[in-house]
Motif scaffolding. Structure first.
Motif, PDB file in Angstrom:
ATOM      1  N   TYR A 176      -4.891  -2.929   0.762  1.00  0.00           N
ATOM      2  CA  TYR A 176      -4.960  -2.852  -0.675  1.00  0.00           C
ATOM      3  C   TYR A 176      -6.012  -3.894  -1.014  1.00  0.00           C
ATOM      4  N   ARG A 177      -6.283  -3.814  -2.531  1.00  0.00           N
ATOM      5  CA  ARG A 177      -7.041  -4.965  -3.141  1.00  0.00           C
ATOM      6  C   ARG A 177      -6.258  -5.671  -4.136  1.00  0.00           C
TER       7      ARG A 177
ATOM      8  N   LYS B  88       1.072  -1.328   0.075  1.00  0.00           N
ATOM      9  CA  LYS B  88      -0.097   0.018  -0.078  1.00  0.00           C
ATOM     10  C   LYS B  88       0.739   1.432   0.166  1.00  0.00           C
TER      11      LYS B  88
ATOM     12  N   ALA C 137      -9.217  -7.748   3.047  1.00  0.00           N
ATOM     13  CA  ALA C 137      -9.854  -6.796   3.956  1.00  0.00           C
ATOM     14  C   ALA C 137      -9.978  -7.247   5.305  1.00  0.00           C
TER      15      ALA C 137
ATOM     16  N   GLU D 268      -6.387  -6.175  -7.237  1.00  0.00           N
ATOM     17  CA  GLU D 268      -6.122  -5.681  -8.668  1.00  0.00           C
ATOM     18  C   GLU D 268      -5.056  -4.541  -8.281  1.00  0.00           C
ATOM     19  N   ARG D 269      -5.075  -3.758  -7.043  1.00  0.00           N
ATOM     20  CA  ARG D 269      -4.401  -2.596  -7.013  1.00  0.00           C
ATOM     21  C   ARG D 269      -2.910  -3.194  -6.626  1.00  0.00           C
TER      22      ARG D 269
ATOM     23  N   SER E 122      -7.266 -12.701  -2.007  1.00  0.00           N
ATOM     24  CA  SER E 122      -8.731 -12.622  -2.185  1.00  0.00           C
ATOM     25  C   SER E 122      -9.243 -11.231  -1.451  1.00  0.00           C
ATOM     26  N   ASP E 123      -9.908 -10.326  -2.157  1.00  0.00           N
ATOM     27  CA  ASP E 123     -10.379  -9.027  -1.583  1.00  0.00           C
ATOM     28  C   ASP E 123     -10.890  -9.323  -0.112  1.00  0.00           C
ATOM     29  N   ARG E 124     -11.817 -10.124  -0.184  1.00  0.00           N
ATOM     30  CA  ARG E 124     -12.511 -10.327   1.130  1.00  0.00           C
ATOM     31  C   ARG E 124     -11.349 -10.724   2.394  1.00  0.00           C
TER      32      ARG E 124
END
Ligand code: SF4
Length: 448
Positions: free
Chosen positions: A270-271, A231, A264, A273-274, A259-261
């Motif tokens: 960060y996600r 990040k 988080a 894709e970022r 996994s974005d989940r």
């Protein structure tokens, strides 16, 4: 970080007149410098302490100290579980090692654990005497502690808030290292690219600025760093990596999960894709960049869908190598309390094996792409598995095994090596002449 702290503890003890012992049997002082990032550190420490108990009883003058993250975490508990320990010192108390041993000799067991590092005192390890393991390669602490709150991580609890060293002090240390023959430094911090945020001199320096300053120190041929947080990875750091010749083409960029989940839930900031965008930018900006990462399998609540997302990001990232970890609950962390979501151990083991297979294939492909190239290698010494060949590292931090028919190359020497073979975790090669620099003819036209 812990290995570097161990070098500082050894340096302090040597400065106090002690000498290295050949083994525990004839040691007057035994220091366990612990890391508790993973669960089995506790078992290992108390196992070792238990084994030393009869020796300690037979030799009352012997002293045992426990330092590092586990000491920071367990404090008095260490003495309750192992009453034959003389000193328990926290991660910010390294500078007091000698004094605490002396106090324990006079008054009995001592527990001393500071909660925060102090820049005014000498608690930051780089200000202390040091007994370095390598005469040509050194770690340099640029920052301690961490202000992030990753749900799985015990570091903020045991290393405290983030504190940066002043840029001048770091550069002075690197200059002194270069003057003593060190040719490679690794800048150390929990989140190096947030360097300068706290505690450092004004105006606040940035990590890119530090890289440029360290990279311009005369005689320092290789500059590495670990670890940046995705990040906080900014274009100016990539620019510094691309433009400063001494900064090596290697980026360790911890992904942890795809996994974005789950990212988080981990509070990674960060996600996926970022993360991949930043990785693409890094590869575009820095030719021939090697990328490595950290991954956790089985974070609480990880489903097959989440794990598949990790596999997909890993496949796209095409890492050179990775440190893979099975999730291990560390007491006091947010994730350790998610017991209702712990993933079944068999499921985790199966996912771990699948992830390793994907990483190994990528590592092999990345290494095969280097076959036929001639790389500059900094020699580490004879290979542990086969002492007839040498081991060294390329600028991309690739391990290379190669013969030395001349018998002249020792640790810290340089050699050009033609890569002739590739395996998932190392390269093999043979000594070669330096690649010839290509000249590009330029025609200069003058006139009005
Ligand atoms: S950034 Fe690194 S050290 Fe800090 S909490 Fe997260 S994993 Fe731990």
């Amino acid at each position: 970080m812990n290995e570097h702290d161990s070098e500082r503890i050894a340096g302090l003890l040597l400065a106090d007149g002690l000498e290295p012992a050949s083994g525990v049997e004839d040691a007057d002082v035994v220091v366990f410098n612990t890391c508790c990032i993973r669960e089995n550190a506790d078992d290992k420490l108390y196992g070792h302490l238990g084994a030393l108990k009869p020796m300690r009883r037979a030799r009352p003058d012997m002293q045992i100290a426990v330092a590092g993250c586990l000491a920071q975490k367990d404090r008095e508990l260490v003495l309750r579980r192992a009453p034959h320990v003389d000193v328990v010192l926290g991660t910010h108390n390294i500078g007091s090692t000698v004094e605490l041993l002396r106090r324990a000799r006079e008054t009995g067991p001592v527990v001393e654990v500071l909660d925060h590092p102090s820049l005014e005192s000498d608690e930051l390890p780089s200000a202390l005497p040091v007994q370095r393991r390598s005469p040509y390669s050194a770690w340099v602490t640029i920052q301690q502690g961490c202000d992030n709150a990753c749900a799985f991580c015990i570091v903020p609890a045991v290393r405290g808030p983030e504190v940066s060293r002043p840029l001048d002090a770091i550069v002075a240390e690197v200059e002194a290292l270069a003057a003593s023959g060190v040719v490679e430094v690794t800048l150390l911090g929990q989140n190096v690219n947030s360097y300068g945020r706290l505690g450092a001199t004004q105006p606040r320096p940035r990590f890119a600025e530090l890289l440029r300053a360290v990279g311009s120190v005369d005689g320092m041929r290789r500059v590495r760093f670990t670890s940046p947080h995705p990040k906080d990875l900014r274009p100016e750091v990539l620019d510094a990596m691309a433009e400063v010749p001494a900064v090596c083409e290697h980026l360790h960029l911890p992904l942890q999960a795809g996994s974005d989940r789950i990212l988080a839930a981990m509070h990674r900031g960060y996600r996926a894709e970022r993360y991949l965008e930043k990785l693409r930018a890094a590869r575009e900006r820095i030719p021939d960049l090697a990328v490595t990462t950290d991954l956790i399998v089985g974070f609480p609540g990880e489903t097959e869908v989440d794990f598949t997302a990790t596999l997909e990001v890993v496949a796209e990232a095409e890492y050179d190598s990775a440190y893979t970890f099975v999730f291990s609950p560390r007491p006091g962390t947010e994730a350790a309390a998610m017991t209702d979501r712990f993933v079944d151990a068999d499921v985790v083991a199966e996912r771990f094996a699948r992830l390793e297979a994907v990483l190994e294939r990528a590592g092999l492909r990345r290494h095969q792409a280097r076959v036929g190239r001639t790389e500059e290698v900094l020699v580490e010494g004879p290979s542990r598995k086969d002492p007839t060949v040498l081991t060294g590292r390329t600028r991309q931090n690739k391990l290379v095994h190669f013969p030395d028919p001349s018998g002249t190359l020792g640790p810290g020497s340089w050699s050009w090596v033609e890569v002739t073979g590739a395996a998932p975790h190392h390269l093999s090669g043979r000594p070669a002449a330096a690649p010839r620099r290509r000249l590009i003819p330029v025609t200069v036209v003058t006139g009005s």
